[in-house]
Design a protein around this motif. Structure first.
Motif, PDB file in Angstrom:
ATOM      1  N   ASP A  74      -0.574  10.253  -0.955  1.00 11.49           N
ATOM      2  CA  ASP A  74      -1.727  11.000  -0.427  1.00 11.49           C
ATOM      3  C   ASP A  74      -3.019  10.614  -1.124  1.00 11.49           C
ATOM      4  OD1 ASP A  74      -0.123  12.399   1.389  1.00 11.49           O
ATOM      5  OD2 ASP A  74       0.389  13.894  -0.135  1.00 11.49           O
ATOM      6  N   ARG A  75      -3.056   9.437  -1.641  1.00 15.09           N
ATOM      7  CA  ARG A  75      -4.273   8.870  -2.239  1.00 15.09           C
ATOM      8  C   ARG A  75      -4.085   7.357  -2.262  1.00 15.09           C
ATOM      9  NH1 ARG A  75      -3.264   7.444  -7.563  1.00 15.09           N
ATOM     10  NH2 ARG A  75      -1.330   8.297  -8.435  1.00 15.09           N
ATOM     11  N   PRO A  76      -5.151   6.591  -2.322  1.00 12.50           N
ATOM     12  CA  PRO A  76      -5.025   5.127  -2.294  1.00 12.50           C
ATOM     13  C   PRO A  76      -4.313   4.577  -3.535  1.00 12.50           C
ATOM     14  CG  PRO A  76      -7.256   5.819  -1.749  1.00 12.50           C
ATOM     15  CD  PRO A  76      -6.553   7.035  -2.276  1.00 12.50           C
ATOM     16  N   THR A  82      -0.016   4.329  -0.318  1.00 13.33           N
ATOM     17  CA  THR A  82      -0.811   5.530  -0.006  1.00 13.33           C
ATOM     18  C   THR A  82      -0.041   6.608   0.754  1.00 13.33           C
ATOM     19  OG1 THR A  82      -2.798   4.147   0.028  1.00 13.33           O
ATOM     20  CG2 THR A  82      -2.952   6.323   1.055  1.00 13.33           C
ATOM     21  N   GLN A 107       0.857  -1.191   0.000  1.00 13.61           N
ATOM     22  CA  GLN A 107       0.000   0.000   0.000  1.00 13.61           C
ATOM     23  C   GLN A 107       0.893   1.241   0.000  1.00 13.61           C
ATOM     24  OE1 GLN A 107      -2.963   2.023   3.126  1.00 13.61           O
ATOM     25  NE2 GLN A 107      -3.508  -0.101   2.639  1.00 13.61           N
TER      26      GLN A 107
END
Length: 680
Positions: free
Chosen positions: A61-63, A57, A55
């Motif tokens: 700053d976003r998935p 993220t 991950q």
């Protein structure tokens, strides 16, 4: 695997990963499965290297999730599973993309590359093979293009070329050089009209003319600077200050010190033509601005500066493959040099990229020849800065004054642009080449730019869908900024079928340095990736085109025997019969490198070169000609010219000198070439 761990560092721009962080550099290669790859701002580990998903993220700053497809949990919609062996291959590549020597600088770029690689690794997994063995399964490889987006083809070929280049680090190869040539040859024509390739004759004419314009300026640089300063001083004397001379309220007849009607004044400097003659630049202005019959007018010097500026920008574009907006944003200090162990000082152009993607770093490899353009344009920009500094509208800041833009505007008091100034940071848009040809008629001879049948044949070979309305025999080739990128890239790798010896000489430095730095990722600099993709794609496309000529025509011969050419192709293509050979030849899957006598079909690098010396290629050293060489009949005129020059130099040397011995071997090699083509 050959890996220097010290070269493996986190590349993505994120404040969460510092040089002391545990995930800044892999502890080993490949990394251990328990190495924490993603750590959030609170210090919590979100993913270990061996996890089925990373991950990303916290860095984006976003998935953003990298799913390797070997997890035990239920799969996400649209994400296919991947067997453990291929999942590890994907992890190794992902590590190289994020922590490698040329790591991605943004999560979006890393994810884009990951998705492309995952599609092919997934294809291999679904067909029950390891991605590391893909090239052994031609039927599976033929399905690769179905997994790729047509709009990203250049980017895809460049990406897998970089993975192939890193094969020793990765420990495997997914798509090899032969596969990359096949991909390049099957590249879909995503754009309605592909960027035109400028035919060699026209390309050579325009580049020669541009350089002539620049060298003319540099030959007269001191006279030009002295004349410019004299004119400024005359305006200051006439108007009181330079600021007053630049005022939009002045008129040429009342404020110019060079009007013939002022000859009654005791301090009259003469007409502008007389001034230009006195400083030794009247003929120069007549050549590039006026006609020999017309005398230099008041604004001739400004027009001349603009012509040289455009010539310089176009010349730089030819050898750096930049966009017009990128070259227009270069400043006087844009040229730097990178010290290379093999090639010495390598020129690097640094500027302001027009792309917002931070991975597209504003650095471009250049030919050393661009130095003349930067010298000329810097001189003009610094002279014009004198006026910009005094102009209350322009207001250049101290940084601008010390390091002005190379693309300067005419703001001298005698120019037509005087009084129409804008703030210095507001850049004027750069016009099309065709528009400037119409305005600056002395820059090019349009007769030399008219398309011949041979020009059109070569252009269509590389750009089959050229619009007939614009590109036809007898019409003037519509030079354009965007054509320089593709033409320059192709010319670096083009063989005798596309380029001639003069072009090879012109492209000599680029043809060495750009493949080295872009194609082989030799440099640890973050170079402009879009140009890199263009260069790599052009490399494979050029090989494809000449391969077709080599195999399917009698233009190339082997000095060993007529059937040797077919045997060479057969060995390289690894086919079993002539039918398969012909089929593969149509695809262009063959290795070929140009040399001065023709070409070399040796798989891999050749330690003898064939550029500076052809002694070993053609048996000039007393041995038989190389088994991998092919002689090109079209090279005969140039070989005869080279032979004459060699004989002239031999006559000036004594037999004991090392240079004498080397030239004798060159002589024998060229004579062997001429004898071979006369017998076949």
């Amino acid at each position: 695997m050959k890996t220097d761990i010290l070269e493996m560092t986190f590349g993505i721009q994120s404040e969460l990963v510092t040089s002391t962080a545990v995930n800044f550099r892999p502890p080993s290669w490949p990394p251990p499965r328990d190495w924490p790859v993603v750590i959030d701002k609170d210090g919590s580990v979100l993913a270990y290297w061996g996890d089925s998903m990373w991950q990303l993220t916290p860095w984006a700053d976003r998935p953003v999730i990298l799913d390797f497809g070997d997890g035990a949990v239920a799969k996400r919609k649209g994400v296919k599973s991947i067997d453990p062996v291929n999942a590890d291959i994907l992890r190794i590549i992902s590590t190289w993309l994020i922590w490698g020597p040329l790591a991605a600088r943004s999560v979006s770029t890393a994810y884009r590359k990951f998705r492309i690689v995952r599609a092919i690794v997934s294809l291999c997994s679904n067909n029950g093979i390891s991605a590391a063995t893909l090239m052994r399964f031609p039927k599976v490889f033929d399905k690769v293009k179905e997994s790729l987006s047509p709009s990203d083809y250049d980017f895809i070929v460049s990406l897998f070329h970089s993975l192939y280049d890193a094969r020793e680090t990765l420990g495997f190869t997914i798509i090899d050089a032969d596969g990359l040539r096949r991909l390049a040859n099957t590249s879909p024509n995503h754009r309605p009209v592909q960027t035109p390739y400028i035919p060699p004759r026209i390309w050579l004419y325009q580049i020669t003319r541009l350089r002539e314009c620049l060298t003319d300026f540099l030959k007269h640089e001191e006279q030009i600077k002295s004349c410019f300063q004299f004119c400024l001083d005359s305006y200051i004397k006439k108007n009181g200050t330079l600021e007053a001379a630049l005022s939009p309220k002045k008129t040429p007849t009342t404020r110019s010190p060079f009007v013939s009607g002022l000859s009654y004044q005791p301090d009259f400097a003469g007409t502008f033509f007389e001034v230009a003659t006195r400083f030794g630049i009247a003929e120069l202005l007549a050549k590039w601005v006026n006609s020999p019959q017309n005398k230099a007018e008041l604004d001739s010097l400004s027009i001349y500066f603009s012509i040289v500026t455009i010539a310089g920008l176009a010349y730089i574009c030819n050898f750096t493959l930049q966009r017009k907006e990128e070259v227009a944003s270069l400043r006087a200090n844009c040229l730097t040099w990178d010290e290379d162990e093999t090639y010495g000082r390598v020129p690097i152009i640094c500027g302001e990229t027009t792309k917002t993607d931070p991975d597209s770093d504003a650095r471009w490899i250049a030919s050393p020849s661009v130095e003349v353009a930067i010298q000329a344009l810097s001189t003009i920009a610094l002279m014009r800065m004198t006026c910009d500094q005094a102009n209350p509208v322009a207001r250049p800041n101290p940084s601008d004054q010390a390091n002005p833009y190379l693309y300067s505007s005419p703001t001298e008091p005698w120019s037509t642009g005087s009084g129409k100034s804008r703030a210095y940071e507001i850049r004027s848009p750069i016009r099309s080449i065709v528009e400037m040809m119409d305005q600056y008629v002395n820059l090019f001879d349009v007769e030399k730019l008219k398309i011949t049948a041979e020009d059109l044949e070569i252009a269509r070979r590389l750009t089959p869908n050229l619009p007939e309305k614009e590109f036809a025999v007898g019409k003037v080739w519509p030079l354009a900024w965007h054509q320089y990128r593709r033409t320059g890239a192709v010319n670096m790798f083009a063989s005798g079928d596309i380029s001639d010896s003069t072009m090879q000489h012109q492209m000599k430095h680029s043809s060495r340095l750009m493949p080295l730095y872009y194609g082989r990722n030799h440099s640890r600099l973050n170079l402009n990736q879009e140009v890199q993709a263009t260069v790599v794609m052009a490399m494979y496309q050029a090989q494809v085109e000449i391969a077709k000529v080599v195999i399917t025509t009698d233009r190339f011969i082997s000095p060993q025997a007529p059937e040797r050419k077919e045997a060479l192709a057969d060995n390289i293509l690894s086919v079993k019969d002539v039918k398969d050979l012909i089929a593969m030849a149509k695809k262009g899957t063959i290795a070929f490198r140009e040399n001065r006598l023709g070409g070399c079909m040796k798989a891999g690098n050749c330690e003898y070169g064939g550029i500076e010396s052809v002694a070993r290629c053609a048996g000039g050293d007393g041995h038989k000609p190389c088994n991998d060489v092919l002689f090109d009949r079209k090279k005969e005129p140039q070989v005869r010219a080279d032979l004459r020059r060699v004989l002239e130099e031999i006559a000036l040397l004594s037999a004991g000198q090392p240079r004498y011995k080397a030239l004798i071997e060159e002589q024998r090699a060229m004579e062997n070439y001429l004898d071979a083509i006369s017998r076949h």
